[in-house]
Motif scaffolding. Structure first.
Motif, PDB file in Angstrom:
ATOM      1  N   ILE A   1       0.828  -1.198   0.000  1.00 22.80           N
ATOM      2  CA  ILE A   1       0.000   0.000   0.000  1.00 22.80           C
ATOM      3  C   ILE A   1       0.870   1.258   0.000  1.00 22.80           C
ATOM      4  O   ILE A   1       2.056   1.211   0.356  1.00 22.80           O
ATOM      5  N   VAL A   2       0.246   2.358  -0.400  1.00 26.47           N
ATOM      6  CA  VAL A   2       0.810   3.696  -0.196  1.00 26.47           C
ATOM      7  C   VAL A   2      -0.079   4.356   0.851  1.00 26.47           C
ATOM      8  O   VAL A   2      -1.200   4.781   0.544  1.00 26.47           O
ATOM      9  N   PRO A   3       0.353   4.413   2.113  1.00 27.81           N
ATOM     10  CA  PRO A   3      -0.538   4.891   3.166  1.00 27.81           C
ATOM     11  C   PRO A   3      -0.744   6.396   3.140  1.00 27.81           C
ATOM     12  O   PRO A   3       0.183   7.169   2.899  1.00 27.81           O
ATOM     13  N   ILE A   4      -1.985   6.798   3.386  1.00 25.04           N
ATOM     14  CA  ILE A   4      -2.346   8.191   3.636  1.00 25.04           C
ATOM     15  C   ILE A   4      -2.864   8.208   5.068  1.00 25.04           C
ATOM     16  O   ILE A   4      -3.955   7.696   5.349  1.00 25.04           O
ATOM     17  N   LEU A   5      -2.090   8.726   5.985  1.00 25.39           N
ATOM     18  CA  LEU A   5      -2.422   8.676   7.406  1.00 25.39           C
ATOM     19  C   LEU A   5      -3.357   9.831   7.745  1.00 25.39           C
ATOM     20  O   LEU A   5      -3.007  10.996   7.555  1.00 25.39           O
ATOM     21  N   VAL A   6      -4.533   9.511   8.251  1.00 25.34           N
ATOM     22  CA  VAL A   6      -5.557  10.519   8.521  1.00 25.34           C
ATOM     23  C   VAL A   6      -5.846  10.542  10.014  1.00 25.34           C
ATOM     24  O   VAL A   6      -6.348   9.556  10.580  1.00 25.34           O
ATOM     25  N   GLY A   7      -5.505  11.653  10.668  1.00 18.96           N
ATOM     26  CA  GLY A   7      -5.719  11.754  12.105  1.00 18.96           C
ATOM     27  C   GLY A   7      -4.954  12.938  12.669  1.00 18.96           C
ATOM     28  O   GLY A   7      -4.351  13.726  11.914  1.00 18.96           O
ATOM     29  N   PRO A   8      -4.924  13.098  13.993  1.00 16.72           N
ATOM     30  CA  PRO A   8      -4.184  14.204  14.614  1.00 16.72           C
ATOM     31  C   PRO A   8      -2.689  14.087  14.300  1.00 16.72           C
ATOM     32  O   PRO A   8      -2.026  13.149  14.767  1.00 16.72           O
ATOM     33  N   GLU A   9      -2.172  15.033  13.534  1.00 19.07           N
ATOM     34  CA  GLU A   9      -0.797  14.897  13.046  1.00 19.07           C
ATOM     35  C   GLU A   9       0.200  14.839  14.197  1.00 19.07           C
ATOM     36  O   GLU A   9       1.140  14.023  14.177  1.00 19.07           O
ATOM     37  N   ALA A  10       0.000  15.673  15.200  1.00 23.26           N
ATOM     38  CA  ALA A  10       0.949  15.686  16.316  1.00 23.26           C
ATOM     39  C   ALA A  10       0.962  14.335  17.035  1.00 23.26           C
ATOM     40  O   ALA A  10       2.032  13.838  17.407  1.00 23.26           O
TER      41      ALA A  10
ATOM     42  N   PRO B   1      -8.710  16.482  13.763  1.00 23.56           N
ATOM     43  CA  PRO B   1      -8.579  16.740  15.197  1.00 23.56           C
ATOM     44  C   PRO B   1      -8.887  15.555  16.101  1.00 23.56           C
ATOM     45  O   PRO B   1      -8.384  15.495  17.227  1.00 23.56           O
ATOM     46  N   HIS B   2      -9.726  14.634  15.641  1.00 18.60           N
ATOM     47  CA  HIS B   2     -10.126  13.521  16.504  1.00 18.60           C
ATOM     48  C   HIS B   2     -10.556  12.350  15.623  1.00 18.60           C
ATOM     49  O   HIS B   2     -10.565  12.446  14.384  1.00 18.60           O
ATOM     50  N   SER B   3     -10.919  11.233  16.261  1.00 18.03           N
ATOM     51  CA  SER B   3     -11.181  10.005  15.509  1.00 18.03           C
ATOM     52  C   SER B   3     -12.386  10.129  14.587  1.00 18.03           C
ATOM     53  O   SER B   3     -12.379   9.590  13.474  1.00 18.03           O
TER      54      SER B   3
ATOM     55  N   GLY C   1      -7.631   2.303  11.778  1.00 20.01           N
ATOM     56  CA  GLY C   1      -6.531   2.541  12.699  1.00 20.01           C
ATOM     57  C   GLY C   1      -6.947   2.195  14.112  1.00 20.01           C
ATOM     58  O   GLY C   1      -7.519   1.132  14.358  1.00 20.01           O
ATOM     59  N   SER C   2      -6.734   3.126  15.059  1.00 18.25           N
ATOM     60  CA  SER C   2      -7.003   2.836  16.459  1.00 18.25           C
ATOM     61  C   SER C   2      -8.369   3.326  16.926  1.00 18.25           C
ATOM     62  O   SER C   2      -8.652   3.323  18.126  1.00 18.25           O
ATOM     63  N   LEU C   3      -9.216   3.740  16.023  1.00 17.06           N
ATOM     64  CA  LEU C   3     -10.584   4.101  16.384  1.00 17.06           C
ATOM     65  C   LEU C   3     -11.458   2.851  16.456  1.00 17.06           C
ATOM     66  O   LEU C   3     -11.070   1.781  15.996  1.00 17.06           O
ATOM     67  N   HIS C   4     -12.663   2.999  17.025  1.00 20.35           N
ATOM     68  CA  HIS C   4     -13.557   1.849  17.142  1.00 20.35           C
ATOM     69  C   HIS C   4     -14.144   1.508  15.776  1.00 20.35           C
ATOM     70  O   HIS C   4     -14.412   2.385  14.954  1.00 20.35           O
ATOM     71  N   THR C   5     -14.350   0.228  15.534  1.00 21.31           N
ATOM     72  CA  THR C   5     -14.900  -0.223  14.253  1.00 21.31           C
ATOM     73  C   THR C   5     -16.219   0.468  13.932  1.00 21.31           C
ATOM     74  O   THR C   5     -16.443   0.908  12.787  1.00 21.31           O
ATOM     75  N   ASP C   6     -17.113   0.585  14.916  1.00 19.36           N
ATOM     76  CA  ASP C   6     -18.418   1.210  14.678  1.00 19.36           C
ATOM     77  C   ASP C   6     -18.279   2.645  14.191  1.00 19.36           C
ATOM     78  O   ASP C   6     -19.067   3.119  13.369  1.00 19.36           O
TER      79      ASP C   6
END
Length: 313
Positions: free
Chosen positions: A46-55, A77-79, A101-106
């Motif tokens: 894959i070529v990942p595009i990471l979506v989430g709080p950058e810091a 800013p958040h999940s 990622g680390s968010l809940h499946t729902d």
């Protein structure tokens, strides 16, 4: 996926030579989800595009000593916002796969299923566990053990169609589907046996295509030729299924986890029925399971590319 110690080598070999697929990774804010995405990238999947709080993403990368050089990050800013932006990346064509990622499946699937800005199709969403069970002679696909709680007949028809398309994309042209229940006879006392019989007749009538279906089958005679022989069951599926269609989520989830924790199986997970495959992993997954999930999604994405090319020709 084989029964060898290198369980996902066959999948990775099938991916060799394919270009990496752009993948929106929703909220990779813990070590396991971030490293899983980056490991898949390092293998050329894959070529990942990471979506989430950058810091937060950069902090996790520093803590786990992994490099983000050349990796695109979309700040959210958040999940919830991460799920929304990851789905938008797919809708816009920037990504062809979606990865949890680390968010809940729902939380992720809520955005996927949105009627306005989601990724719905005419198909029902469903989950497939692609399992390598050391004691079984080939890969085993269990559905649905994670999304549909108590599916009705029409839901089960979509669940099995999704699984058939996946298994075909992995190189099995005519998969065998065992429709599980507690018994192998049809009885109105157990509604899943009636659903199984109806699904088989739908297959006979061409409403479900591309596979051999049989059911109801109890687990023993679904998996064992000898158990089927003893009970007098004549079936092309019994003893040799590729796909196990379970009656409900509780049964499927327990079956998959029993195979994992008692039989030493490894399980890769993917959600189907959306515009793109969704790579669904758990914090308890091994590295091999995560890579297997990505490899399966990549093969499915390339199969879809090939089908679109053929249809356009």
């Amino acid at each position: 996926m084989t029964s060898s110690p290198d369980k996902y080598s066959a999948l990775l070999q099938r991916c060799a030579g394919f270009p990496a697929i752009p993948t929106a990774v929703a909220h990779p804010c813990d070590a396991s989800s971030l490293s899983g995405a980056l490991d898949a990238a390092s293998l050329g999947l894959i070529v990942p595009i990471l979506v989430g709080p950058e810091a937060k993403i950069r902090s996790v990368a520093a803590e786990t000593n992994v490099s983000l050089d050349g990796v695109k990050i979309v700040d959210a800013p958040h999940s919830h916002a991460a799920a929304e932006k990851a789905v938008l990346a797919v809708r816009s064509g920037e990504a062809e796969l979606l990865m949890k990622g680390s968010l809940h499946t729902d939380e992720l699937l809520h955005e996927v299923a949105s009627s306005t800005n989601g990724l719905r199709t005419e198909r029902r969403l469903s989950h497939v566990f692609a399992m390598d069970v050391p004691s079984y002679h080939k890969p085993l696909f269990i559905t649905d053990a994670a999304v549909n709680i108590f599916p009705k007949l029409a839901d089960k028809a979509d669940i099995v169609r999704n699984a058939i398309e996946l298994v075909q994309a992995l190189g099995i042209p005519l998969p065998k589907v065992a429709i599980l229940s507690a018994v192998e006879t049809v009885t109105d006392k157990i509604p899943s046996t009636i659903d199984a019989a109806a699904l088989c007749k739908m297959s006979d009538r061409g409403q479900i295509t591309g596979a051999l279906l049989d059911g109801p089958l109890a687990f023993d005679n679904a998996i064992s030729h000898e158990a089927a022989r003893i009970k007098g069951i004549r079936s092309e599926v019994a003893g040799d299924p590729d796909i196990l269609l379970v009656p409900d989520l509780e049964a499927g989830n327990m079956l998959a986890k029993q195979l994992t924790f008692l039989a030493g199986a490894e399980a890769a997970g993917i959600v189907l029925g959306a515009r793109v495959p969704i790579i669904l992993t758990s914090r308890a997954d091994t590295v091999r399971s995560r890579i297997g999930s990505c490899a399966i999604a990549v093969l499915l994405a390339h199969a879809r590319r090939a089908r679109k090319t053929t249809e356009a020709a």
